[in-house]
Scaffold this motif. Sequence first.
Motif, PDB file in Angstrom:
ATOM      1  N   GLY A 249      -6.954  -4.015 -11.214  1.00 30.63           N
ATOM      2  CA  GLY A 249      -6.231  -3.060 -10.396  1.00 30.63           C
ATOM      3  C   GLY A 249      -5.936  -3.457  -8.972  1.00 30.63           C
ATOM      4  N   GLU A 250      -6.666  -4.447  -8.431  1.00 30.07           N
ATOM      5  CA  GLU A 250      -6.485  -4.793  -7.020  1.00 30.07           C
ATOM      6  C   GLU A 250      -5.467  -5.917  -6.839  1.00 30.07           C
ATOM      7  N   MET A 251      -5.200  -6.282  -5.568  1.00 28.65           N
ATOM      8  CA  MET A 251      -4.003  -7.081  -5.289  1.00 28.65           C
ATOM      9  C   MET A 251      -4.285  -8.481  -4.752  1.00 28.65           C
ATOM     10  N   MET A 252      -5.536  -8.992  -4.949  1.00 27.40           N
ATOM     11  CA  MET A 252      -5.798 -10.362  -4.545  1.00 27.40           C
ATOM     12  C   MET A 252      -5.632 -11.283  -5.759  1.00 27.40           C
ATOM     13  N   GLY A 253      -6.314 -12.414  -5.730  1.00 30.96           N
ATOM     14  CA  GLY A 253      -6.247 -13.317  -6.875  1.00 30.96           C
ATOM     15  C   GLY A 253      -4.847 -13.868  -7.087  1.00 30.96           C
TER      16      GLY A 253
END
Length: 291
Positions: A249-253
């Motif tokens: 769900g998050e926006m790094m990587g």
Amino acid sequence: MNFKVAVLQSRSLDRQPAQNTDTAISYLEMAARAGADILLLPECFITGYELPRENGEAITDNSEWIEKICWAAERLQTGIVATALTRGNKKPQNSAFVIDKTGKILMKYSKVHTCDFADEICLESGDAFHVCDFHGILLGVMICYDREYPESARVLMMKGAEIILVPNDCRAMRPRVQALSTRAYENMVGVVMANPNGENAGNSCAFSPVCWDEEGQCVDNTLFLADEMSEGLFYADFDLEKLRAYREGEMMGNTFRRVKAYAELMNPDICYPFIRQGQPDRSLGQGEANG
């Protein structure tokens, strides 16, 4: 589902593989009793980290020491990351074996970023980063100086690693610990590091990639941080369900990277002020770099 990593903070003996193997198995037994899934050893634990060495002084992949550790892993149903100076093509390599709970070697990784400015100039570097499936969990390994380069963790993330294990042996750890926390954050991976104890050393640690909760409030992603001098086992528990939900769900990587802007990362030239003794012959002087 939890994934429990036992981390050994202890210094092995130089050129004493028999005794170091017995020590590793003793700690593996302790880790198994504590319910750990895998034990992470510091860098070059089986052979000791004394350099220089000739290729013939390094151990082979099927040496009695590695076989003995594989048998112990099978007996105890507990994995281990066994580390040693291993025989390369022409020179020794600084390697880590990921061994699963059945005693099978899942992968061997040899350190890519050897410290060619120091004693490791006598070693042969590896040429790739690898990820393996450890009973349903994707693990990557980078060794010591590898972690100084964000590309190491990034490549492992790109290859699917959920957790990166870091055998280590160095001093002046404070900025390096901070960098490992950043590697966890920016790649949305768990990171675990084992370092020998000692003055200005130790500081074995583990970090979760989860840096804020569902309400957007920042949380401490430190799972543990050892002191310098304590010797023994430390433990990191990863909640895989929570970790995987965060990664989804998050926006790094690898979510919003702008790959077309990164071409310079593949430029092999080394320019002033980064020219050092021991580098490969691909450096440019200041005048050449400035055209």
